[in-house]
Design a protein around this motif. Structure first.
Motif, PDB file in Angstrom:
ATOM      1  N   UNK A   1       0.825  -1.203   0.000  1.00  0.00           N
ATOM      2  CA  UNK A   1       0.000   0.000   0.000  1.00  0.00           C
ATOM      3  C   UNK A   1       0.863   1.258   0.000  1.00  0.00           C
ATOM      4  N   UNK A   2       1.944   1.217   0.761  1.00  0.00           N
ATOM      5  CA  UNK A   2       2.849   2.373   0.809  1.00  0.00           C
ATOM      6  C   UNK A   2       3.453   2.630  -0.568  1.00  0.00           C
ATOM      7  N   UNK A   3       3.963   1.556  -1.182  1.00  0.00           N
ATOM      8  CA  UNK A   3       4.580   1.697  -2.503  1.00  0.00           C
ATOM      9  C   UNK A   3       3.564   2.177  -3.538  1.00  0.00           C
TER      10      UNK A   3
ATOM     11  N   UNK B   1      10.013   6.162  17.745  1.00  0.00           N
ATOM     12  CA  UNK B   1      11.079   5.767  16.822  1.00  0.00           C
ATOM     13  C   UNK B   1      10.697   6.055  15.371  1.00  0.00           C
ATOM     14  N   UNK B   2       9.491   5.648  14.991  1.00  0.00           N
ATOM     15  CA  UNK B   2       9.062   5.829  13.599  1.00  0.00           C
ATOM     16  C   UNK B   2       8.915   7.311  13.268  1.00  0.00           C
ATOM     17  N   UNK B   3       8.321   8.066  14.180  1.00  0.00           N
ATOM     18  CA  UNK B   3       8.129   9.499  13.926  1.00  0.00           C
ATOM     19  C   UNK B   3       9.475  10.196  13.767  1.00  0.00           C
ATOM     20  N   UNK B   4      10.435   9.831  14.608  1.00  0.00           N
ATOM     21  CA  UNK B   4      11.769  10.435  14.499  1.00  0.00           C
ATOM     22  C   UNK B   4      12.463  10.012  13.209  1.00  0.00           C
ATOM     23  N   UNK B   5      12.260   8.757  12.799  1.00  0.00           N
ATOM     24  CA  UNK B   5      12.840   8.288  11.539  1.00  0.00           C
ATOM     25  C   UNK B   5      12.300   9.086  10.356  1.00  0.00           C
ATOM     26  N   UNK B   6      11.069   9.561  10.493  1.00  0.00           N
ATOM     27  CA  UNK B   6      10.444  10.350   9.436  1.00  0.00           C
ATOM     28  C   UNK B   6      10.725  11.845   9.600  1.00  0.00           C
ATOM     29  N   UNK B   7      11.648  12.152  10.517  1.00  0.00           N
ATOM     30  CA  UNK B   7      12.096  13.538  10.745  1.00  0.00           C
ATOM     31  C   UNK B   7      10.966  14.452  11.193  1.00  0.00           C
ATOM     32  N   UNK B   8      10.069  13.902  12.006  1.00  0.00           N
ATOM     33  CA  UNK B   8       8.992  14.707  12.569  1.00  0.00           C
ATOM     34  C   UNK B   8       9.262  14.931  14.056  1.00  0.00           C
ATOM     35  N   UNK B   9       8.887  16.098  14.579  1.00  0.00           N
ATOM     36  CA  UNK B   9       9.163  16.410  15.987  1.00  0.00           C
ATOM     37  C   UNK B   9       8.195  15.703  16.931  1.00  0.00           C
TER      38      UNK B   9
ATOM     39  N   UNK C   1       2.680   4.430   6.595  1.00  0.00           N
ATOM     40  CA  UNK C   1       1.638   4.677   5.595  1.00  0.00           C
ATOM     41  C   UNK C   1       0.841   5.934   5.940  1.00  0.00           C
ATOM     42  N   UNK C   2       0.532   6.107   7.229  1.00  0.00           N
ATOM     43  CA  UNK C   2      -0.188   7.311   7.652  1.00  0.00           C
ATOM     44  C   UNK C   2       0.636   8.551   7.317  1.00  0.00           C
ATOM     45  N   UNK C   3       1.933   8.465   7.553  1.00  0.00           N
ATOM     46  CA  UNK C   3       2.804   9.591   7.191  1.00  0.00           C
ATOM     47  C   UNK C   3       2.775   9.828   5.683  1.00  0.00           C
ATOM     48  N   UNK C   4       2.815   8.735   4.923  1.00  0.00           N
ATOM     49  CA  UNK C   4       2.832   8.844   3.463  1.00  0.00           C
ATOM     50  C   UNK C   4       1.584   9.540   2.935  1.00  0.00           C
TER      51      UNK C   4
ATOM     52  N   UNK D   1       1.443  13.304   3.498  1.00  0.00           N
ATOM     53  CA  UNK D   1       2.506  14.134   2.921  1.00  0.00           C
ATOM     54  C   UNK D   1       2.692  13.917   1.423  1.00  0.00           C
ATOM     55  N   UNK D   2       1.890  13.051   0.841  1.00  0.00           N
ATOM     56  CA  UNK D   2       2.104  12.676  -0.554  1.00  0.00           C
ATOM     57  C   UNK D   2       1.171  13.461  -1.478  1.00  0.00           C
ATOM     58  N   UNK D   3       1.469  14.744  -1.631  1.00  0.00           N
ATOM     59  CA  UNK D   3       0.663  15.607  -2.489  1.00  0.00           C
ATOM     60  C   UNK D   3       1.483  16.064  -3.690  1.00  0.00           C
TER      61      UNK D   3
END
Length: 285
Positions: free
Chosen positions: A4-6, A96-104, A276-279, A282-284
């Motif tokens: 789904x992410x891809x 961990x995941x949020x930090x990996x995605x460079x979100x505060x 996926x939620x991050x994707x 932010x995927x516009x």
């Protein structure tokens, strides 16, 4: 979920990035997110070990209104559940995941808001003796809820705080104003006190982590004996106490949670859902 992410990343069916400063733009974003979140739920239901056990029927609409009406308010996520259900693990994975995605993101544990009971422990000799003589450590009255509520309100408005620190050494000491907690855009708060009256309503997302008792028991006894050097006899006594405390203080809030998560779900799968939620947010174009 990785498929789904891809698919989302490679899709040509993207919407123009809304103007988040306008109400119309935020309403468009909310409609888009509602559609995508339903896609996540549909996918999850087909999994052999679903992550989502229950979703409050009003959650998506309520959270959508929150995004539309107060877009600048920091997002507070409260995570609760019975002892050894996996709430701390899920909290760490979210961070961990949020930090990996460079979100505060900031993390706060309500365990640091226990009352100072050092004098009581001195009186009874040990924490176990104090508990055996009737002290109810998980009761709402055992927490500094007024301070917790004030600190959460400040974090939600973007103000940094100095939180207390409850020392995990058996002394029962609580040190006031001991920890600097930065108010980042996302604040994750973990612990049983997140759902107590006077505190729970401040959270934008309320998560209840649920795990079967036999799994919880094995986790708890292993942690008590191997990490905290408790005897098996004392660990079992403590286990029976937290079973009763969970029934009394934690389980009643299950029905008030926005999301009930499976505390035994695969962490890699959980991480992929977060990704996926991050994707999708932010995927516009």
């Amino acid at each position: 979920m990785k498929l789904l992410i891809d698919k989302e990343l490679n899709s040509n069916d993207k919407i123009l990035k809304p103007d988040f400063n306008s109400r119309t733009g935020r309403e468009l974003l909310v409609f888009y997110l509602q559609t995508k979140f339903r896609q996540i739920m549909s996918y999850d239901r087909k999994c052999s070990t679903p992550l989502f056990r229950e979703i409050h029927p009003e959650f998506i609409n309520r959270f959508s209104k929150r995004l539309i009406n107060t877009p600048n308010k920091h997002l507070l996520i409260g995570i609760t559940g019975e002892s050894a259900c996996g709430k701390s693990t899920i909290c760490k994975e979210i961070k961990h995941v949020i930090e990996e995605l460079s979100m505060p993101v900031s993390v706060l544990s309500t365990d640091n808001y226990f009352n100072d009971i050092s004098e009581l422990i001195k009186k009874y000799g040990t924490f176990d003796n104090l508990r055996d003589n009737g002290y109810d450590v998980d009761a709402p009255t055992s927490f500094q809820l007024d301070i917790l509520k004030k600190d959460l309100a400040m974090l939600s408005e973007g103000y940094n705080i100095k939180a207390p620190m409850y020392l995990p050494n058996g002394t029962g000491v609580s040190v006031p104003l001991a920890q600097d907690v930065i108010s980042r855009k996302i604040v994750v708060v973990e612990g049983i006190a997140t759902m107590y009256d006077g505190v729970k309503d401040i959270f934008d997302i309320k998560i209840y982590v649920e795990t079967e008792n036999d799994i919880r028991k094995n986790r708890f006894l292993k942690r008590a004996c191997e990490e905290r050097n408790q005897s098996t006899e004392n660990a079992l006594k403590h286990w029976h106490y937290i079973l009763e405390a969970g029934e009394k203080y934690v389980k009643p809030f299950r029905n008030e949670a926005d999301l009930v998560l499976n505390g035994n779900a695969d962490l890699n799968y959980f991480s992929q859902i977060l990704e996926y939620i991050y994707t999708i947010t932010n995927n516009f174009q």
